[in-house]
Design an enzyme around this catalytic site. Sequence first.
Site, PDB file in Angstrom:
ATOM      1  N   GLY A  12     -72.852 -63.528  -5.781  1.00 19.61           N
ATOM      2  CA  GLY A  12     -72.979 -63.373  -4.117  1.00 19.61           C
ATOM      3  C   GLY A  12     -71.331 -62.744  -4.150  1.00 19.61           C
ATOM      4  O   GLY A  12     -70.947 -61.895  -4.867  1.00 19.61           O
ATOM      5  N   CYS A  13     -71.218 -62.687  -3.347  1.00 20.30           N
ATOM      6  CA  CYS A  13     -69.756 -62.716  -2.514  1.00 20.30           C
ATOM      7  C   CYS A  13     -68.625 -63.456  -3.140  1.00 20.30           C
ATOM      8  O   CYS A  13     -68.476 -64.399  -3.164  1.00 20.30           O
ATOM      9  CB  CYS A  13     -69.571 -63.207  -0.665  1.00 20.30           C
ATOM     10  SG  CYS A  13     -67.984 -62.226  -0.530  1.00 20.30           S
ATOM     11  N   PHE A  14     -67.469 -62.638  -3.731  1.00 18.64           N
ATOM     12  CA  PHE A  14     -66.561 -63.158  -4.733  1.00 18.64           C
ATOM     13  C   PHE A  14     -65.868 -63.741  -3.817  1.00 18.64           C
ATOM     14  O   PHE A  14     -64.790 -64.889  -3.953  1.00 18.64           O
ATOM     15  CB  PHE A  14     -65.890 -62.260  -5.154  1.00 18.64           C
ATOM     16  CG  PHE A  14     -64.643 -60.665  -4.124  1.00 18.64           C
ATOM     17  CD1 PHE A  14     -64.913 -60.961  -3.056  1.00 18.64           C
ATOM     18  CD2 PHE A  14     -64.798 -59.998  -4.906  1.00 18.64           C
ATOM     19  CE1 PHE A  14     -64.458 -59.875  -2.289  1.00 18.64           C
ATOM     20  CE2 PHE A  14     -64.482 -58.681  -4.395  1.00 18.64           C
ATOM     21  CZ  PHE A  14     -64.265 -58.795  -2.883  1.00 18.64           C
TER      22      PHE A  14
END
Length: 178
Positions: A12-14
């Site tokens: 997902g989002c870093f």
Amino acid sequence: MPNQRKATLGGGCFWCLEAVYEEVGGVSDIVSGYAGGHVPNPSYRQVCNGTTGHAEVVQLTYDPSVIGYRDLLEIFFTIHNPTTKDREGADIGPQYRSIILYHDADQKQTAEALIDDLEAEGVFDDSIVTEVEPLDTFYRAEDKHQNYYERNSSLPYCQAVISPKVSKLREKHAERLQ
């Protein structure tokens, strides 16, 4: 430090992964970036378009005498949903896919064995779709993406999406905290 190793993970989002691993003992450095694609030196905007093939990832530097690679992966599988293809929550697109980019044959074997174990134990209701691929090139994300949660923890996205993942880490892996 001579005994440091690297691990590269996308789930997902870093920003989410970075915030979680900031609290893990034995992890000395975390860099948000891009990997797994075909466009050299991509920008955040290019990766967000979903056409570069890259995933948002973090590259961890860790001390294996403090925390093992499998332990890092167990945390990884706790804090994101590895059963949704090209998606983590409301973040949708190939840049948000679940991916382990291994640095050597041992990491590959460890990742595949853990996935097999999780599947055999029925930990998730659906099949794990996490990709396990060799790391080709890691590209560091722009400075504004580094230490994002630390600098922006009061923003709505951070409160709604990242903070629950950090809480889950603290609940499920308290023994791994710094």
